[in-house]
Design an enzyme around this catalytic site. Structure first.
Site, short mmCIF file in Angstrom:
data_model
loop_
_atom_site.label_atom_id
_atom_site.label_comp_id
_atom_site.label_asym_id
_atom_site.label_seq_id
_atom_site.Cartn_x
_atom_site.Cartn_y
_atom_site.Cartn_z
NE ARG A 87 0.83 -0.71 1.87
CZ ARG A 87 0.51 -0.71 0.57
NH1 ARG A 87 1.23 -1.41 -0.27
NH2 ARG A 87 -0.51 -0.01 0.14
CG PHE B 46 -5.18 -10.51 -3.63
CD1 PHE B 46 -5.35 -9.54 -4.59
CD2 PHE B 46 -4.81 -10.13 -2.33
CE1 PHE B 46 -5.15 -8.19 -4.28
CE2 PHE B 46 -4.62 -8.78 -2.02
CZ PHE B 46 -4.80 -7.82 -3.00
CB VAL B 47 0.51 -12.50 -3.11
CG1 VAL B 47 0.46 -13.89 -3.72
CG2 VAL B 47 0.91 -11.47 -4.17
CG ASP C 297 -2.49 -7.93 -11.38
OD1 ASP C 297 -2.43 -9.15 -11.53
OD2 ASP C 297 -3.55 -7.33 -11.09
CE LYS D 297 -1.23 -11.65 -8.54
NZ LYS D 297 -2.51 -11.05 -8.18
P1 IMP Z 1 -1.26 -3.41 -12.57
O1 IMP Z 1 -1.34 -2.01 -13.03
O2 IMP Z 1 -2.55 -4.16 -12.83
O3 IMP Z 1 -0.08 -4.18 -13.07
O4 IMP Z 1 -1.25 -3.38 -11.01
C1 IMP Z 1 -0.17 -3.23 -10.26
C2 IMP Z 1 -0.58 -2.91 -8.83
O5 IMP Z 1 -1.75 -3.67 -8.41
C3 IMP Z 1 0.52 -3.33 -7.92
O6 IMP Z 1 1.49 -2.31 -7.78
C4 IMP Z 1 -0.21 -3.66 -6.64
O7 IMP Z 1 -0.35 -2.49 -5.87
C5 IMP Z 1 -1.59 -4.11 -7.07
N1 IMP Z 1 -1.71 -5.60 -7.05
C6 IMP Z 1 -1.79 -6.43 -8.10
N2 IMP Z 1 -1.86 -7.72 -7.71
C7 IMP Z 1 -1.82 -7.70 -6.36
C8 IMP Z 1 -1.83 -8.74 -5.34
O8 IMP Z 1 -1.90 -9.96 -5.59
N3 IMP Z 1 -1.75 -8.30 -4.06
C9 IMP Z 1 -1.66 -6.99 -3.70
N4 IMP Z 1 -1.64 -6.00 -4.62
C10 IMP Z 1 -1.72 -6.35 -5.93
#
Ligand code: IMP
Length: 179
Positions: free
Chosen positions: A165, A152-153, A103, A131
């Site tokens: 999950r 948001f998925v 993300d 994303k």
């Molecule tokens: P990052 O550190 O922002 O890249 O976040 C990664 C973590 O955020 C992932 O491992 C997910 O646990 C959570 N996350 C990010 N986007 C989503 C989503 O659309 N649905 C559910 N969890 C998400």
């Protein structure tokens, strides 16, 4: 379709097909280097993806799990809390990190940096979802299952409030569930 799901973004069939292709690509790439990856999955979201993916990696791999979370109130890279660490030392190993979604990229950046600091020889990343429009730090996965829009998925490992999950597909969560 589950009542929390607005629409299905990636079907169960598409996930299975993509995991087979990714497994093959990963096998070929590591065979070229002559190295066997130590597969590290981040709990808990990557578990269904790990289970499907490893069936298609034709190498004598081992896998292990890590559970990390960001420290509350900080956004700085590297500030992650390890809730569950790996069972063995990563010194000299080729790590294949398995993630559910990239993300902002902060988790990946911090974990990758930490594994390298602990002496990993090289770290590659495979993520079921990406994303790219949400990225705030400069990091890309080496292997991506599906690029998705900024929605948001849930499902296939991804949760909302620790639920959903277990859905066999990836779907967009209905706004009514979090608004
Ligand atoms: P990052 O550190 O922002 O890249 O976040 C990664 C973590 O955020 C992932 O491992 C997910 O646990 C959570 N996350 C990010 N986007 C989503 C989503 O659309 N649905 C559910 N969890 C998400």
């Amino acid at each position: 379709m589950h009542k929390a799901v607005e629409k299905i973004l990636v079907s169960e069939e598409q996930i299975k097909e993509r995991c087979a292709a990714l497994g093959q690509e990963i096998t070929n790439d590591y065979q070229k280097t002559g190295r066997i990856p130590y597969v590290v999955a981040l709990l808990r979201g990557s578990v269904p993806f790990l289970a499907e993916l490893v069936k298609h990696i034709d190498l004598d791999i081992s896998f292990d799990f890590m559970d990390v979370s960001s420290y509350e109130g900080t956004e700085s890279i590297g500030d992650i809390k390890i809730n569950k660490d790996l069972e063995c030392s990563v010194k000299g190993l080729s790590i294949l990190l398995v993630e559910d979604i990239v993300d902002t990229g902060r988790t990946l950046k911090a974990v990758t940096k930490m594994l390298k600091n602990k002496g990993a020889n090289d770290v590659k990343v495979v993520s079921l979802l990406d994303k790219p429009s949400r990225r705030t730090v400069d990091i890309e996965a080496d292997y991506v299952g599906f690029e998705i829009p900024n929605e948001f998925v849930i499902g296939f490992g991804l949760d909302f409030d620790q639920k959903f999950r277990n859905l066999p597909y990836v779907g967009v969560l209905k706004k009514a569930f979090y608004q």
